[in-house]
Design a protein around this motif. Structure first.
Motif, PDB file in Angstrom:
ATOM      1  N   SER A   1       0.834  -1.209   0.000  1.00  0.00           N
ATOM      2  CA  SER A   1       0.000   0.000   0.000  1.00  0.00           C
ATOM      3  C   SER A   1       0.867   1.257   0.000  1.00  0.00           C
ATOM      4  O   SER A   1       0.577   2.227  -0.710  1.00  0.00           O
ATOM      5  CB  SER A   1      -0.934   0.007   1.212  1.00  0.00           C
ATOM      6  OG  SER A   1      -1.889  -1.021   1.117  1.00  0.00           O
ATOM      7  N   LEU A   2       1.919   1.244   0.778  1.00  0.00           N
ATOM      8  CA  LEU A   2       2.824   2.397   0.811  1.00  0.00           C
ATOM      9  C   LEU A   2       3.555   2.552  -0.511  1.00  0.00           C
ATOM     10  O   LEU A   2       3.661   3.668  -1.053  1.00  0.00           O
ATOM     11  CB  LEU A   2       3.821   2.238   1.961  1.00  0.00           C
ATOM     12  CG  LEU A   2       3.247   2.470   3.363  1.00  0.00           C
ATOM     13  CD1 LEU A   2       4.152   1.868   4.428  1.00  0.00           C
ATOM     14  CD2 LEU A   2       3.038   3.960   3.634  1.00  0.00           C
ATOM     15  N   LEU A   3       4.064   1.457  -1.072  1.00  0.00           N
ATOM     16  CA  LEU A   3       4.759   1.539  -2.355  1.00  0.00           C
ATOM     17  C   LEU A   3       3.836   2.043  -3.456  1.00  0.00           C
ATOM     18  O   LEU A   3       4.228   2.898  -4.271  1.00  0.00           O
ATOM     19  CB  LEU A   3       5.334   0.169  -2.721  1.00  0.00           C
ATOM     20  CG  LEU A   3       6.526  -0.308  -1.885  1.00  0.00           C
ATOM     21  CD1 LEU A   3       6.798  -1.782  -2.147  1.00  0.00           C
ATOM     22  CD2 LEU A   3       7.774   0.512  -2.177  1.00  0.00           C
ATOM     23  N   GLU A   4       2.624   1.538  -3.489  1.00  0.00           N
ATOM     24  CA  GLU A   4       1.682   1.961  -4.523  1.00  0.00           C
ATOM     25  C   GLU A   4       1.267   3.414  -4.367  1.00  0.00           C
ATOM     26  O   GLU A   4       0.870   4.062  -5.341  1.00  0.00           O
ATOM     27  CB  GLU A   4       0.449   1.053  -4.510  1.00  0.00           C
ATOM     28  CG  GLU A   4       0.732  -0.355  -5.025  1.00  0.00           C
ATOM     29  CD  GLU A   4      -0.480  -1.265  -4.940  1.00  0.00           C
ATOM     30  OE1 GLU A   4      -1.536  -0.790  -4.456  1.00  0.00           O
ATOM     31  OE2 GLU A   4      -0.379  -2.437  -5.349  1.00  0.00           O
ATOM     32  N   SER A   5       1.384   3.951  -3.155  1.00  0.00           N
ATOM     33  CA  SER A   5       1.050   5.362  -2.945  1.00  0.00           C
ATOM     34  C   SER A   5       2.128   6.277  -3.512  1.00  0.00           C
ATOM     35  O   SER A   5       1.911   7.479  -3.658  1.00  0.00           O
ATOM     36  CB  SER A   5       0.859   5.647  -1.454  1.00  0.00           C
ATOM     37  OG  SER A   5       2.107   5.688  -0.775  1.00  0.00           O
ATOM     38  N   GLY A   6       3.309   5.717  -3.816  1.00  0.00           N
ATOM     39  CA  GLY A   6       4.349   6.496  -4.451  1.00  0.00           C
ATOM     40  C   GLY A   6       5.538   6.836  -3.586  1.00  0.00           C
ATOM     41  O   GLY A   6       6.324   7.728  -3.934  1.00  0.00           O
ATOM     42  N   ILE A   7       5.707   6.137  -2.471  1.00  0.00           N
ATOM     43  CA  ILE A   7       6.843   6.417  -1.588  1.00  0.00           C
ATOM     44  C   ILE A   7       7.712   5.162  -1.498  1.00  0.00           C
ATOM     45  O   ILE A   7       7.184   4.049  -1.411  1.00  0.00           O
ATOM     46  CB  ILE A   7       6.347   6.855  -0.190  1.00  0.00           C
ATOM     47  CG1 ILE A   7       7.459   7.549   0.600  1.00  0.00           C
ATOM     48  CG2 ILE A   7       5.748   5.707   0.593  1.00  0.00           C
ATOM     49  CD1 ILE A   7       7.797   8.938   0.111  1.00  0.00           C
ATOM     50  N   PRO A   8       9.032   5.287  -1.558  1.00  0.00           N
ATOM     51  CA  PRO A   8       9.888   4.107  -1.429  1.00  0.00           C
ATOM     52  C   PRO A   8       9.956   3.615   0.008  1.00  0.00           C
ATOM     53  O   PRO A   8       9.655   4.357   0.948  1.00  0.00           O
ATOM     54  CB  PRO A   8      11.258   4.603  -1.899  1.00  0.00           C
ATOM     55  CG  PRO A   8      11.236   6.065  -1.593  1.00  0.00           C
ATOM     56  CD  PRO A   8       9.814   6.508  -1.806  1.00  0.00           C
ATOM     57  N   ILE A   9      10.357   2.361   0.188  1.00  0.00           N
ATOM     58  CA  ILE A   9      10.543   1.769   1.512  1.00  0.00           C
ATOM     59  C   ILE A   9      12.006   1.414   1.691  1.00  0.00           C
ATOM     60  O   ILE A   9      12.625   0.828   0.811  1.00  0.00           O
ATOM     61  CB  ILE A   9       9.671   0.518   1.691  1.00  0.00           C
ATOM     62  CG1 ILE A   9       8.191   0.915   1.801  1.00  0.00           C
ATOM     63  CG2 ILE A   9      10.087  -0.274   2.929  1.00  0.00           C
ATOM     64  CD1 ILE A   9       7.244  -0.270   1.890  1.00  0.00           C
ATOM     65  N   VAL A  10      12.559   1.789   2.848  1.00  0.00           N
ATOM     66  CA  VAL A  10      13.917   1.400   3.227  1.00  0.00           C
ATOM     67  C   VAL A  10      13.800   0.139   4.086  1.00  0.00           C
ATOM     68  O   VAL A  10      13.106   0.139   5.098  1.00  0.00           O
ATOM     69  CB  VAL A  10      14.610   2.526   4.013  1.00  0.00           C
ATOM     70  CG1 VAL A  10      15.968   2.064   4.518  1.00  0.00           C
ATOM     71  CG2 VAL A  10      14.752   3.768   3.136  1.00  0.00           C
TER      72      VAL A  10
END
Length: 575
Positions: free
Chosen positions: A458-467
């Motif tokens: 959900s976070l990735l699809e919102s447009g923010i990368p994950i560390v």
């Protein structure tokens, strides 16, 4: 008719000479690597046949035929022999000296019962001097196969531990680092009474809790900031032990293919040690460090000094770490609604939110990234609110802040899109799902788990990368289990079928990127590392098999067999 050949041949030679002179001569490489799949994490060419490097810089990535042009007399050639290479992996959130010291003290991370902890301490007592402190870390009551008969608020009591260590103070940190377990001797040395005294409550600590039984007696478990009641009595480390821990941490990184490490909270002593190790040429891992928010004087000094962006890319100091709540396992995570398995308890706000807002403003004004620890949904919301308020107050300074929330583990659904909207990066440790999800549902209940726990996709699809990362020494540094958890959402035993909340799985490409290019982005370093791209630093991790294509059940059999750091082989598996 006679044909005069020589003028023609002369012309051909001249043309060939001109052509040769017009073709740039390739710079000889110091390393040429080929012979297996090489995943670049570069969108222009995702997989290449060969890579050439000059000293510590990537010269070329592409076909083997083209790479041969960089081969010279002094070029060292590495044949992967079918093995797989990726960019050097980056631990996106860990504790570097904690990693080193964990290798020196009792490592309890694989214990499966209280009795195993007691047995480990009893064995250490045999070689310890009377009065010598015994310390360790890694126990987690929610991961035990069975609980002891006597528990208080879900935790063991100290009696059995104290019985095997009457002459040695013992303090064993919880795997999360947010709680600790002391024996009677440690509490005695700390001046704490095992029997309550009328009219005196020496166990009240703001931002923490001493777990006590129905009679008011301490059980030995100290939660969050209450740990200081014990830890302030533990002898400080020495320069010799610090150096040893540092060297052990570097070696551990090299064994696990880690070439970069985001150190989540350091103070003056660590800064001095790291600077010394760099000066001595022993900084064989790239450290991106966060100043501890507990030391306000230290922060002020660095605000006045400004960030340290190392031109050698070995030691960078340009961020601040704030600890804003506790861990879920110890019920310290700060929640919007009370714990399902402890009604009326909401966790702990371990740092005033006014200070988060103040630090967010200082970060913008002085060029420092702010990285705030938040596990519970309320902690995440409160921090996003403070970040947003700071951005609105200083909008001209928010173009590229890259503020982070460390862990971002449990979110209210309404707050998930706010990360991308505000440009706040979640630094999440996928392996925590494998370790915590089986019991986390007891803490939060099914609804909160399904709507807001470990929301990677959900976070990735919102447009923010994950560390990504491990939070070592909370979990072992080995990145393979975290990669596995990212793409399967299963425990390390392979449960359940299909994984927990499978829609939130990462793809393998996303998981690799979270450990490389996205981790580099989280440290403002995507232009120098994180992908195998000409001009970037020559840091690579080599594996025994292709973790991008092997069957899911075989991922955990992947091993790091070679680590190349700064263009040099620093680790090679021998057996």
């Amino acid at each position: 008719m006679r044909i005069h050949k020589f003028p023609f041949l002369t012309a051909v030679v001249i043309l060939l000479t001109i052509a040769a002179c017009s073709t740039p001569k390739k710079e000889p490489a110091t390393l040429l690597i080929y012979g297996g799949p090489i995943y670049t994490v570069d969108t222009t060419q995702a997989v290449v046949e060969a890579v050439a490097t000059k000293d510590n810089i990537i010269l070329f990535a592409g076909s083997l035929e083209e790479a041969e042009a960089y081969k010279g007399e002094q070029t060292k050639v590495i044949d992967l022999q079918g093995r797989t290479m990726t960019p050097g992996l980056i631990e996106g959130h860990g504790h570097f000296m904690g990693l080193g010291y964990n290798e020196m003290n009792l490592d309890l991370i694989n214990t499966t019962s209280y009795q195993e902890i007691v047995d480990a301490v009893a064995e250490r007592v045999k070689t310890a001097e009377p009065g010598e402190w015994i310390t360790g870390r890694g126990w987690h009551q929610s991961k035990w196969d069975e609980m002891p008969e006597e528990t208080v608020k879900g935790f063991q009591t100290h009696d059995l531990l104290s019985s095997v260590s009457p002459d040695n103070p013992v303090y064993l940190r919880h795997a999360s680092g947010h709680a600790g377990f002391a024996n009677a001797k440690a509490m005695e040395i700390s001046g704490l009474k095992l029997l309550p005294q009328e009219g005196i409550d020496e166990f009240e600590v703001e931002g923490g809790e001493v777990i006590r039984d129905d009679l008011g007696r301490p059980t030995g478990v100290f939660n969050e900031r209450a740990q200081t009641l014990i830890t302030r009595q533990i002898p400080e480390s020495t320069p010799e032990t610090d150096r040893k821990a540092f060297e052990l941490a570097v070696a551990a990184c090299q064994r696990d293919g880690i070439t970069g490490f985001h150190d989540a909270g350091i103070g003056r002593e660590a800064i001095a040690l790291f600077e010394q190790m760099k000066a001595e040429g022993k900084m064989n891992v790239r450290l991106y460090t966060m100043l501890t928010g507990w030391d306000k004087e230290l922060l002020q000094e660095w605000y006045e000094r400004g960030p340290l962006v190392d031109p050698d890319h070995l030691l960078t100091i340009r961020s601040v770490k704030l600890n804003c709540d506790g861990a879920l396992g110890s019920r310290g995570a700060w929640l919007l609604e009370s714990y399902s398995d402890r009604p009326g308890h909401f966790g702990h706000e371990t740092l005033p939110m006014d200070f988060v807002k103040e630090t967010a403003l200082n970060g913008l004004q002085h060029g420092f990234q702010v990285c705030s620890h938040a596990i519970g949904d309320r902690a995440n919301r409160e921090i996003l609110d403070r970040y947003e308020a700071a951005f609105k107050e200083l909008p001209e300074l928010t173009n590229d802040h890259r503020y982070r929330i460390e862990h971002a583990q449990h979110l209210h659904p309404e707050d998930i899109p706010r990360f991308a909207e505000l440009g706040v990066i979640p630094a999440m440790q996928a392996v925590h799902l494998s370790s915590d999800r089986p019991w986390a549902i007891d803490r939060l209940g099914e609804k909160r788990i399904k709507e807001g726990a470990y929301m990677w996709q959900s976070l990735l699809e919102s447009g923010i990368p994950i560390v990504n990362g491990t939070d070592v020494p909370v979990e072992p540094l080995n990145p393979i289990p975290s990669f596995y958890a990212s793409v399967t959402r299963k425990t390390l035993k392979g449960n359940p079928d299909g994984g927990y909340e499978p829609k939130e799985r990462m793809t393998r490409d996303q998981a690799l990127k979270s450990y490389t290019l996205d981790a580099a982005y989280g440290a403002f370093e995507e232009e120098i590392k994180g992908s195998i791209t000409p001009g970037k630093l020559a840091d690579f991790t080599i594996y025994n098999q292709d973790l991008m294509t092997v069957p899911e059940e075989d991922i955990l059999r992947t091993e790091v067999v070679m680590t190349i750091f700064d263009g040099r082989i620093v680790y090679e598996k021998t057996d």
